[in-house]
Design a protein around this motif. Structure first.
Motif, PDB file in Angstrom:
ATOM      1  N   ARG A   1     -12.231   5.823  -3.837  1.00 34.24           N
ATOM      2  CA  ARG A   1     -11.349   4.802  -3.274  1.00 34.24           C
ATOM      3  C   ARG A   1     -11.388   3.522  -4.105  1.00 34.24           C
ATOM      4  NH1 ARG A   1     -13.380   6.749   1.700  1.00 34.24           N
ATOM      5  NH2 ARG A   1     -14.814   4.992   1.870  1.00 34.24           N
ATOM      6  N   SER A   2     -12.523   3.241  -4.716  1.00 32.64           N
ATOM      7  CA  SER A   2     -12.640   2.003  -5.479  1.00 32.64           C
ATOM      8  C   SER A   2     -11.792   2.043  -6.751  1.00 32.64           C
ATOM      9  CB  SER A   2     -14.104   1.738  -5.839  1.00 32.64           C
ATOM     10  OG  SER A   2     -14.569   2.653  -6.809  1.00 32.64           O
ATOM     11  N   SER A   3     -11.338   3.225  -7.184  1.00 32.13           N
ATOM     12  CA  SER A   3     -10.510   3.289  -8.384  1.00 32.13           C
ATOM     13  C   SER A   3      -9.193   2.543  -8.177  1.00 32.13           C
ATOM     14  CB  SER A   3     -10.246   4.752  -8.756  1.00 32.13           C
ATOM     15  OG  SER A   3      -9.495   5.403  -7.744  1.00 32.13           O
ATOM     16  N   PHE A   4      -8.686   2.523  -6.943  1.00 29.57           N
ATOM     17  CA  PHE A   4      -7.465   1.776  -6.655  1.00 29.57           C
ATOM     18  C   PHE A   4      -7.724   0.275  -6.805  1.00 29.57           C
ATOM     19  CE2 PHE A   4      -3.602   1.832  -3.564  1.00 29.57           C
ATOM     20  CZ  PHE A   4      -2.792   1.426  -4.604  1.00 29.57           C
TER      21      PHE A   4
ATOM     22  N   MET B   1      -0.862   0.173 -12.556  1.00 31.54           N
ATOM     23  CA  MET B   1      -1.035   0.608 -11.174  1.00 31.54           C
ATOM     24  C   MET B   1      -0.666   2.081 -11.008  1.00 31.54           C
ATOM     25  SD  MET B   1      -2.397  -1.902  -9.681  1.00 31.54           S
ATOM     26  CE  MET B   1      -2.481  -0.989  -8.150  1.00 31.54           C
ATOM     27  N   LEU B   2       0.370   2.521 -11.690  1.00 31.14           N
ATOM     28  CA  LEU B   2       0.791   3.913 -11.559  1.00 31.14           C
ATOM     29  C   LEU B   2      -0.160   4.878 -12.268  1.00 31.14           C
ATOM     30  CD1 LEU B   2       4.664   3.527 -11.908  1.00 31.14           C
ATOM     31  CD2 LEU B   2       3.308   3.875  -9.829  1.00 31.14           C
ATOM     32  N   ASP B   3      -1.070   4.348 -13.081  1.00 33.30           N
ATOM     33  CA  ASP B   3      -2.111   5.182 -13.679  1.00 33.30           C
ATOM     34  C   ASP B   3      -3.242   5.491 -12.700  1.00 33.30           C
ATOM     35  OD1 ASP B   3      -0.968   5.567 -16.113  1.00 33.30           O
ATOM     36  OD2 ASP B   3      -1.933   3.857 -17.086  1.00 33.30           O
TER      37      ASP B   3
ATOM     38  N   GLU C   1      -7.630  -4.698 -12.997  1.00 29.38           N
ATOM     39  CA  GLU C   1      -7.317  -4.571 -14.425  1.00 29.38           C
ATOM     40  C   GLU C   1      -5.841  -4.784 -14.732  1.00 29.38           C
ATOM     41  OE1 GLU C   1      -8.723  -0.707 -15.446  1.00 29.38           O
ATOM     42  OE2 GLU C   1     -10.849  -1.259 -15.341  1.00 29.38           O
ATOM     43  N   ALA C   2      -4.971  -4.668 -13.741  1.00 31.76           N
ATOM     44  CA  ALA C   2      -3.528  -4.775 -14.008  1.00 31.76           C
ATOM     45  C   ALA C   2      -3.144  -6.223 -14.335  1.00 31.76           C
ATOM     46  CB  ALA C   2      -2.737  -4.276 -12.797  1.00 31.76           C
ATOM     47  N   PRO C   3      -2.399  -6.452 -15.433  1.00 36.92           N
ATOM     48  CA  PRO C   3      -1.961  -7.818 -15.769  1.00 36.92           C
ATOM     49  C   PRO C   3      -0.888  -8.285 -14.787  1.00 36.92           C
ATOM     50  CG  PRO C   3      -0.987  -6.236 -17.282  1.00 36.92           C
ATOM     51  CD  PRO C   3      -1.952  -5.464 -16.429  1.00 36.92           C
ATOM     52  N   THR C   4      -0.935  -9.547 -14.405  1.00 35.56           N
ATOM     53  CA  THR C   4       0.033 -10.079 -13.445  1.00 35.56           C
ATOM     54  C   THR C   4       1.028 -11.034 -14.101  1.00 35.56           C
ATOM     55  OG1 THR C   4      -1.549 -11.846 -12.886  1.00 35.56           O
ATOM     56  CG2 THR C   4      -1.552  -9.873 -11.490  1.00 35.56           C
ATOM     57  N   ASP C   5       1.090 -11.024 -15.436  1.00 35.83           N
ATOM     58  CA  ASP C   5       2.057 -11.874 -16.132  1.00 35.83           C
ATOM     59  C   ASP C   5       3.226 -11.079 -16.689  1.00 35.83           C
ATOM     60  OD1 ASP C   5       0.598 -10.498 -17.981  1.00 35.83           O
ATOM     61  OD2 ASP C   5       0.200 -12.213 -19.294  1.00 35.83           O
ATOM     62  N   ASN C   6       3.217  -9.753 -16.423  1.00 37.17           N
ATOM     63  CA  ASN C   6       4.306  -8.897 -16.895  1.00 37.17           C
ATOM     64  C   ASN C   6       4.476  -7.753 -15.909  1.00 37.17           C
ATOM     65  OD1 ASN C   6       5.306  -6.360 -18.464  1.00 37.17           O
ATOM     66  ND2 ASN C   6       5.906  -8.094 -19.760  1.00 37.17           N
ATOM     67  N   LEU C   7       5.656  -7.661 -15.302  1.00 36.68           N
ATOM     68  CA  LEU C   7       5.863  -6.681 -14.239  1.00 36.68           C
ATOM     69  C   LEU C   7       5.752  -5.249 -14.749  1.00 36.68           C
ATOM     70  CD1 LEU C   7       6.552  -5.992 -11.340  1.00 36.68           C
ATOM     71  CD2 LEU C   7       8.983  -6.178 -11.923  1.00 36.68           C
ATOM     72  N   ASP C   8       6.358  -4.950 -15.900  1.00 35.82           N
ATOM     73  CA  ASP C   8       6.306  -3.579 -16.411  1.00 35.82           C
ATOM     74  C   ASP C   8       4.871  -3.160 -16.716  1.00 35.82           C
ATOM     75  OD1 ASP C   8       9.039  -3.250 -16.206  1.00 35.82           O
ATOM     76  OD2 ASP C   8       9.425  -4.005 -18.234  1.00 35.82           O
ATOM     77  N   ALA C   9       4.098  -4.052 -17.343  1.00 33.68           N
ATOM     78  CA  ALA C   9       2.696  -3.737 -17.651  1.00 33.68           C
ATOM     79  C   ALA C   9       1.891  -3.581 -16.371  1.00 33.68           C
ATOM     80  CB  ALA C   9       2.094  -4.829 -18.534  1.00 33.68           C
ATOM     81  N   PHE C  10       2.200  -4.428 -15.375  1.00 33.91           N
ATOM     82  CA  PHE C  10       1.510  -4.323 -14.084  1.00 33.91           C
ATOM     83  C   PHE C  10       1.775  -2.970 -13.436  1.00 33.91           C
ATOM     84  CE2 PHE C  10       1.733  -4.679  -9.451  1.00 33.91           C
ATOM     85  CZ  PHE C  10       0.448  -5.093  -9.155  1.00 33.91           C
ATOM     86  N   LEU C  11       3.038  -2.560 -13.396  1.00 33.22           N
ATOM     87  CA  LEU C  11       3.379  -1.287 -12.765  1.00 33.22           C
ATOM     88  C   LEU C  11       2.804  -0.108 -13.545  1.00 33.22           C
ATOM     89  CD1 LEU C  11       7.092  -1.966 -11.740  1.00 33.22           C
ATOM     90  CD2 LEU C  11       5.081  -1.865 -10.239  1.00 33.22           C
TER      91      LEU C  11
ATOM     92  N   GLU D   1      -4.633   7.282  -7.041  1.00 40.59           N
ATOM     93  CA  GLU D   1      -4.025   7.198  -5.715  1.00 40.59           C
ATOM     94  C   GLU D   1      -2.506   7.141  -5.770  1.00 40.59           C
ATOM     95  OE1 GLU D   1      -8.162   5.613  -5.481  1.00 40.59           O
ATOM     96  OE2 GLU D   1      -6.482   5.428  -6.854  1.00 40.59           O
ATOM     97  N   LEU D   2      -1.953   6.730  -6.913  1.00 41.21           N
ATOM     98  CA  LEU D   2      -0.500   6.578  -7.034  1.00 41.21           C
ATOM     99  C   LEU D   2       0.120   7.640  -7.932  1.00 41.21           C
ATOM    100  CD1 LEU D   2      -0.114   2.694  -7.283  1.00 41.21           C
ATOM    101  CD2 LEU D   2       0.077   4.160  -5.281  1.00 41.21           C
ATOM    102  N   GLN D   3      -0.544   8.775  -8.051  1.00 39.10           N
ATOM    103  CA  GLN D   3      -0.019   9.840  -8.899  1.00 39.10           C
ATOM    104  C   GLN D   3       1.335  10.350  -8.407  1.00 39.10           C
ATOM    105  OE1 GLN D   3      -3.007  12.873  -9.153  1.00 39.10           O
ATOM    106  NE2 GLN D   3      -4.113  11.872 -10.833  1.00 39.10           N
ATOM    107  N   ARG D   4       1.542  10.296  -7.098  1.00 42.57           N
ATOM    108  CA  ARG D   4       2.789  10.800  -6.534  1.00 42.57           C
ATOM    109  C   ARG D   4       3.797   9.677  -6.284  1.00 42.57           C
ATOM    110  NH1 ARG D   4       1.701  14.724  -1.587  1.00 42.57           N
ATOM    111  NH2 ARG D   4       3.962  14.909  -1.858  1.00 42.57           N
TER     112      ARG D   4
END
Length: 394
Positions: free
Chosen positions: A268-271, A290-292, A277-287, A295-298
Motif C-alpha cells: 500500500r505504501s507504494s501509492f 502516478m500511473l506507474d 516522487e511525482a513532480p507537481t510542476d508539470n501535469l504530464d510528468a505528474f500523471l 495501484e493505478l495499473q488499470r
C-alpha cells in the motif's frame, strides 16, 4: 525415536518461519540496512536448523561438522545486527573476542577429532550462548537518549526475544553433548523470529513480545487440552513433546501472519511513494509517475477524441460536489442525471472518476475498490485530484 522426530519437526518449523520472514523481506522494496542484516542473520539460522534437522534425520555424523561451523557464525551475524540497531560500533574487545572465537570454533569444527564431539558441543554451546548474552547486555546498556522511541522499542523487543530464545537454543547443544534429552532450539528460534516479525510489522517494545508469547502459549495450551480430551493424557515426556509442537505451529502461524501484514502495508505504501516522487510542476510528468504505481495499473485517462462523443457539460455536472466521484455515487443520481458518466464508468470498469482538468476536459478513471485496495482509498484519490490540479496550474 519419537523425541528425535519431534526435534526434527521443531527445526523444520523454525526453518519455515525464518524462510517466510526472509522471503517477505527479500521481495520488499526499500529494505533498510537493519532489514538486510536481519535477513542475513535469519539466512544463517535457516542453514543451521536445516543442516541440524537433516543430520538428526539421516544420522550422518559428517553433517555435524557443517552444523557446528554454521553455529559458530551466529555471534558474528548477531553482532552485525546489534551494531545496526544501535547505529554505532560495539566495544572493540567484544568485537575482537567474537571474531577470534568464531574463527577458532569454525576451524575446530572442521579439524577436531571425532572422539571429542561431546566436549566440543559443550564448548561451542558456551561460546554461542555467552556471546549472545554479551550482545544482549550491549543492547540493554545502550544510550537511550541517542535513539528514537521506535528504535528503543525495537531493541527492547529483540532483547526480550533473545533472552527467551537463548536458554531454549542451549538445549540443542546440551543434547549434542549427550546431557539433555530435550531439544527445543527450534522453538527458541521461533520465539525470536516472532519478536522480529511482530516489531517489524507493528512496532512495540519488550512487553508486546511478552504479551505475544503469552497468547501463543495460551493458544497452545488450549490446543493441547483438546488433544488430551480426544486422545487422552500421554506420558510426561510425550506431553511436553506434543505441547512444544503445538506451540511451534502457533508461532509459525503468527510469524506468517505478521509477514503478510508487513507485505500488504509495504504494498500500500507504494501509492504514497508515487505521491512523494511525482513532480507537481508539470501535469504530464505528474500523471506519468502516478500511473506507474501498481495501484493505478488499470487506470485510464480519457481526453480529447476519447470524449468527443459526449456532452462535456453533462460530464462536468458529476463533479459539482468535488473532483472525485465514485461509481456508486454516479449511479445513485439516477440514469438521467449522470447517464453519460455511468456509461464511461461501465466502459472503463472503474470504481472512481477524477476530474483532472476542466479545459481541456480530462478525466482519470481508476479501479480501486475499498475492499482489497485498503481503507484509505478515498483519501488517496482526494490527494491525487488536489496534486493534479496543482500541477495543471503550474
Amino acid at each position: 525415536m519419537e523425541t528425535t522426530a519431534a526435534s526434527i519437526a521443531l527445526n523444520l518449523l523454525a526453518f519455515i518461519g525464518a524462510g517466510a520472514y526472509v522471503l517477505g523481506q527479500t521481495s520488499a522494496r526499500g529494505a533498510s540496512p537493519v532489514d538486510q542484516r536481519l535477513g542475513a542473520l535469519f539466512t544463517v539460522l535457516m542453514a543451521l536448523v536445516g543442516v541440524r534437522a537433516l543430520r538428526w534425520w539421516l544420522e550422518v555424523e559428517a553433517l555435524r561438522r557443517i552444523e557446528e561451523a554454521i553455529a559458530a557464525l551466529l555471534p558474528l551475524f548477531a553482532l552485525f545486527l546489534a551494531e545496526g540497531l544501535l547505529r554505532r560500533h560495539a566495544p572493540s574487545r567484544l568485537k575482537q573476542a567474537i571474531a577470534i572465537g568464531v574463527a577458532i570454533f569454525m576451524l575446530a569444527a572442521v579439524l577436531r577429532p571425532i572422539s571429542i564431539a561431546p566436549l566440543f558441543a559443550y564448548a561451542l554451546g558456551a561460546f554461542v550462548s555467552l556471546s549472545l548474552i554479551s550482545l544482549a547486555v550491549f543492547l540493554a546498556a545502550r544510550d537511550r537518549a541517542s535513539l528514537s522511541a521506535g528504535e528503543n522499542d525495537a531493541i527492547s523487543a529483540l532483547f526480550v526475544g533473545l533472552i527467551i530464545a537463548v536458554p531454549l537454543g542451549a538445549t540443542d547443544f546440551l543434547a549434542g553433548a549427550g546431557v539433555s534429552p530435550i531439544r527445543a532450539g527450534g522453538l527458541g528460534l521461533l520465539v525470536f523470529i516472532l519478536a522480529v516479525a511482530r516489531v517489524t510489522a507493528h512496532g512495540g517494545g519488550g512487553l508486546s513480545v511478552v504479551e505475544e508469547v503469552f497468547w501463543a502459549v495460551l493458544a497452545a495450551a488450549l490446543g493441547f487440552a483438546v488433544f488430551i480430551f480426544v486422545f487422552g493424557a500421554p506420558p510426561l515426556m510425550a506431553a511436553l513433546t506434543w505441547f512444544a509442537l503445538i506451540a511451534a505451529l502457533v508461532l509459525v502461524f503468527r510469524v506468517v501472519q505478521y509477514v503478510r501484514e508487513l507485505r500488504e502495508a509495504r504494498s500500500r505504501s507504494s501509492f504514497w511513494r508515487a505521491f512523494a516522487e511525482a513532480p507537481t510542476d508539470n501535469l504530464d510528468a505528474f500523471l506519468d509517475r502516478m500511473l506507474d504505481a501498481p495501484e493505478l495499473q488499470r487506470a485510464r485517462l480519457r481526453e480529447g477524441a476519447a470524449l468527443a462523443g459526449y456532452d462535456h457539460a453533462a460530464l462536468l455536472r458529476g463533479f459539482d460536489q468535488g473532483p472525485v466521484l465514485s461509481g456508486a455515487e454516479a449511479r445513485a443520481w439516477g440514469a438521467g442525471a449522470l447517464e453519460q458518466l455511468c456509461v464511461l464508468f461501465d466502459e472503463q470498469e472503474a470504481t472512481h472518476a477524477i476530474l483532472v482538468t476542466r479545459e481541456p476536459l480530462r478525466i482519470l478513471f481508476v479501479n480501486l475498490p475499498r475492499v482489497g485496495a485498503g481503507p484509505d482509498v478515498d483519501l488517496q484519490l482526494q490527494l491525487l485530484a488536489k496534486l493534479a490540479g496543482q500541477a495543471a496550474r503550474a
